[in-house]
Motif scaffolding. Sequence first.
Motif, short mmCIF file in Angstrom:
data_model
loop_
_atom_site.label_atom_id
_atom_site.label_comp_id
_atom_site.label_asym_id
_atom_site.label_seq_id
_atom_site.Cartn_x
_atom_site.Cartn_y
_atom_site.Cartn_z
N UNK A 1 0.82 -1.21 0.00
CA UNK A 1 0.00 0.00 0.00
C UNK A 1 0.85 1.26 0.00
N UNK A 2 0.85 1.95 -1.15
CA UNK A 2 1.42 3.29 -1.24
C UNK A 2 0.41 4.26 -1.85
N UNK A 3 -0.88 3.95 -1.70
CA UNK A 3 -1.90 4.82 -2.31
C UNK A 3 -3.01 5.24 -1.36
N UNK B 1 -2.13 3.68 9.86
CA UNK B 1 -2.52 2.29 9.92
C UNK B 1 -3.76 2.01 10.75
N UNK B 2 -4.53 3.03 11.07
CA UNK B 2 -5.72 2.84 11.91
C UNK B 2 -6.78 1.99 11.21
N UNK B 3 -6.92 2.13 9.90
CA UNK B 3 -7.96 1.39 9.18
C UNK B 3 -7.73 -0.11 9.27
N UNK C 1 6.10 7.24 11.21
CA UNK C 1 5.71 7.84 9.94
C UNK C 1 6.72 8.90 9.51
N UNK C 2 7.16 9.72 10.44
CA UNK C 2 8.16 10.75 10.12
C UNK C 2 9.45 10.11 9.61
N UNK D 1 2.95 4.63 8.40
CA UNK D 1 3.80 4.18 9.51
C UNK D 1 4.13 2.70 9.39
N UNK D 2 3.31 1.94 8.66
CA UNK D 2 3.52 0.49 8.55
C UNK D 2 4.34 0.09 7.32
N UNK D 3 4.70 1.04 6.45
CA UNK D 3 5.59 0.70 5.33
C UNK D 3 6.98 0.39 5.86
#
Length: 376
Positions: free
Chosen positions: A32-34, A40-42, A283-284, A355-357
């Motif tokens: 997921x990059x879109x 990542x809450x969803x 994420x940062x 944040x999960x990438x």
Amino acid sequence: MATAEEYLIEKLADRKQAGTYRSLKPENRLVDFCSNDYLGFARSQVLKDAIAKELTLHTGQNNGSTGSRLISGNLIYTEDLEQSIAAYHNAEKGLLFNSGYDANVGLFSSLPQKGDTIIHDELIHASIIDGARLSHANRYTFRHNDLESLEAKLKQAKGICYVVIESVYSMDGDSPPIVDILNLTERYGAYLIADEAHAVGLYPAGLISHLGLADKVFARVVTFGKALGCHGAIVLGSDALRNYLINFARSFIYTTAASFHQLAAIKMAYQLLAAAKQDIDQLKQVIGWFKEGTDVNAAQPLIASDSAIQCILLYSNGKAMELAALLQDKGLDVRAILSPTVAKGAERIRICLHSYNTYQEIDSLTCTINTFAHAK
């Protein structure tokens, strides 16, 4: 004379020939990059469990809301939730809407009147433009983040003037010079409204609160379908603004209220956001890793952005679709943003970081982009 069906077929054929035809695609197994699920809450099991627990504490609630909030769909739970969200964002009051689109259409179609003026950035959300058109107010566009262009439009304003920005822009990922814009609006007696849809998450309470400017902005729109991982929106402002929208915003008045499940999801997402420092810090780091590893050129530049939205300009639908297809072949879900969604000549790929990438996923992404950018 063509039939209605023939007209539809002809217009769709025109889109296909122009390379701008849209179609729905099911979920896939690509990285997921879109999506706008920045934290990542969803996909969060923690959030799912919290929502389930909240529902068990309120087993007497209906599945559906049964009507608009002005008839049978209002709950004490809803009003308490609005007040807690407003407090979180350092606002006096808030009013929930069923979506960000509903919130913007409701706000901008009802607040400015004929003879008033709306001045908005040229890259503003489509929902704001749609609402502004319904208002019958005078409407001006200023060049993206351009203070001289904004001031020129302020000099032409009549009636009550509302200046509208996004605190993080959805298609470029950049932020405007908010303090400078506030100084201009104050000088000309205008009122600033900020859409914070893509700011909440990286900035927990939004960029306006982060900068300590909540008391200087007339209204803010916060949506829950991005970093908060659920659905809906809230308009933040004064008590008078809330009451005005209850009385005049048609997208609030004439719609069925959100279900209890949706309200519970919003409440639990905010509780998770309040404890999400580790996710935000991650994420940062992901954003920094991507920017450090991306080696593009002047012909295909990376738009300056410190947000989770990173875009590479390709300047044509064909090139944007070519790079997007290459990335998808590598297992990376990156989408091309084509005209007319963006202006002709501003076509790009839009990369959403999360944040999960993983760093390995980011390396695969940047390596593919760099190879494409430097191909002979």
